[in-house]
Design an enzyme around this catalytic site. Sequence first.
Site, short mmCIF file in Angstrom:
data_model
loop_
_atom_site.label_atom_id
_atom_site.label_comp_id
_atom_site.label_asym_id
_atom_site.label_seq_id
_atom_site.Cartn_x
_atom_site.Cartn_y
_atom_site.Cartn_z
N ASP A 123 41.81 -11.84 93.48
CA ASP A 123 42.43 -12.03 92.16
C ASP A 123 41.82 -11.13 91.10
OD1 ASP A 123 44.25 -14.01 92.95
OD2 ASP A 123 42.61 -15.48 93.03
N LYS A 182 52.54 -23.04 92.76
CA LYS A 182 52.59 -21.61 93.14
C LYS A 182 53.99 -21.22 93.61
CE LYS A 182 47.81 -21.15 94.26
NZ LYS A 182 46.78 -21.19 95.25
N LYS A 226 26.56 5.40 94.65
CA LYS A 226 25.88 4.11 94.84
C LYS A 226 24.99 3.82 93.63
CE LYS A 226 22.64 1.64 97.70
NZ LYS A 226 21.50 1.77 98.59
N PHE A 268 51.62 -18.13 100.96
CA PHE A 268 50.57 -19.01 101.48
C PHE A 268 49.76 -19.55 100.31
CE2 PHE A 268 49.96 -18.84 106.14
CZ PHE A 268 51.05 -18.06 106.45
N ASN A 282 36.80 -11.60 100.38
CA ASN A 282 36.83 -13.03 100.70
C ASN A 282 36.74 -13.21 102.21
OD1 ASN A 282 39.61 -13.03 101.82
ND2 ASN A 282 40.08 -12.37 99.74
N LYS A 303 55.86 -18.31 91.57
CA LYS A 303 56.01 -17.03 92.25
C LYS A 303 57.42 -16.85 92.82
CE LYS A 303 51.08 -16.94 93.37
NZ LYS A 303 50.12 -15.90 93.67
#
Length: 411
Positions: A279, A346, A289, A332, A210, A350
Site C-alpha cells: 500500500d 472493499k 546503498k 482478494f 509482505n 473497488k
Amino acid sequence: MKVALGVSGGIAAYKAAELVRIFQERGLDVQVVMTRSACEFVTPLTFAALSGHSVISEMFGRHPGQANLESAIEHIEVAQSIQALIIAPATADLMAKLAHGLGDDFLTTLALATPAPLIVCPAMNVGMWDNAATRSNVALLRKRGVRIVEPDEGYLACGMTGPGRLASTDAIARQVFETLGLREDLKGETVLVTAGPTCEDIDPVRFLSNRSSGKMGYAVAEAGLRRAARVILVSGPTALAPPSGVELQQVRSAEEMEKAVLARLKEASVVVMAAAVADYRPAKTGARKMKKSDTPRQLILKPTPDILKSISKSISNRRTSQLRRKPLIVGFAAETDHLVQNARAKLNSKGLDMIVANDVTRPDSGFDADTNRVTFVFPNGKPRVLEPMSKQDVANRILDEVVRLRSKNRS
Ligand code: C5P
C-alpha cells in the site's frame, strides 16, 4: 499435474514434439521418455528444450556399469508421480512388449510400474497394423483398460496408403484431457491473474514487502490453463516456477504491476487480483546503498496506486481506455478481523464482482500456507463460507464462480 510422454521409434516421433506444447498449454508438466530407437528419429535435446526436463532414455545411466541408486529407481519415482502415461507414437514392437508385460527399457518398465492410466497412440505401416499379432495385442491391451487412440487412414511414410498414421494431435489431446478429467469451461476466456507480493525499494539492497508467497495466484493461473483459458500472469517476485503455458510478466513494484495490468487489461475477459500489493512505497529510492551512518531514522512513505481502482476507472472510461468489454473482476481481501464486513467494504469501494476473503491469522490459511480458508462475498446475496482446502481446490472453486457469473452475465 505431471504426465509422462513416451516416444517410441517411428517416423511419427517428430509429431510428439507438438504434443509437448499442447499439453503444456493446459498447464501440464511433461516428462518425456524415449526408447533407444526413438532417439534415432529425433534427438532427446529437442524434447528436453521443449519440456524443460532432461529426457529419460536409458534404464541405468548412459554407460554400462555406471548406474547409481538414483538412476536404478528413477522409473519407480516417475511411475508414482504421473497422472497419465501417453505413448505416442507407439510402434508394433512396443505394443507387443506392453501386451506381454516385458520391461526391458525405461519406457516399458515405467508402463509396468505406474498406476496411472495408459494412453497408447499407435503409428506404423499398414501391414504391421493389420497383422494378426498386432490386432490381438491391441485387443488385449484394450481389454486391460488401456486407452487406444486409433491411427488415422492416409498416406504413410513408407509410400503406402491405409490405416497406420498417428492420430491427429487434437484427437490425442482430447483423449488425454478427458482421461485427466480436465474441463473446458473457460475455453475462449482470457484470465489475467496477479500474484505474489510487490517490493518497494528503499535502495538497491533494501525494500518494503509482505509475506505473500504467490501460491494462491499461481494456483489460479494453473487452474485456468487446465480449464482451457488463456492465462496472463503478472507476478511480483516469488520463488515459484510459473506453470508452463502461462504468459508471464514479471514485475517488482506496485507501480510496475499497475502498468502491466492496465496494458494487458483490454485482452482480459476475467481479472483475478490475488497479488498482495504494497500500500505504501518509500517516497525516495536511493540510487546507492545507504550507509548506516546516514540512514534516516524515519522513512517517508507515499501511497502506491490502487490497481483495482485504476481498473474500475478504465472500465468506466471504456471508450478512452480502448476496452471492448467489461471484464469480470475478482479481488482478494486478506483480513485479520471482521472478515466479511471488511471484505464487503472493499468489494463495494473497488467495484468488484466477487471478493475472496481470507483469514490470515490461522496457520492453515493465508500467507505461505498450502491450504486456505476462504469466504466468497458477492455484491448481492449471502457470503459463502468454504471449508479449509488446498489452494489448488480454492482456485478451482473461484473459477467455478467465474464460470457461473460469466454465464449469468451473458444470459
Ligand atoms: O485494500 P486491500 O489491499 O486489502 O485490497 C486487496 C485487494 O486489492 C486485492 O485483490 C489486491 O490485489 C488489490 N490491491 C490493488 N492495489 C493495491 C492494493 C491492493 O489492486 N494498491
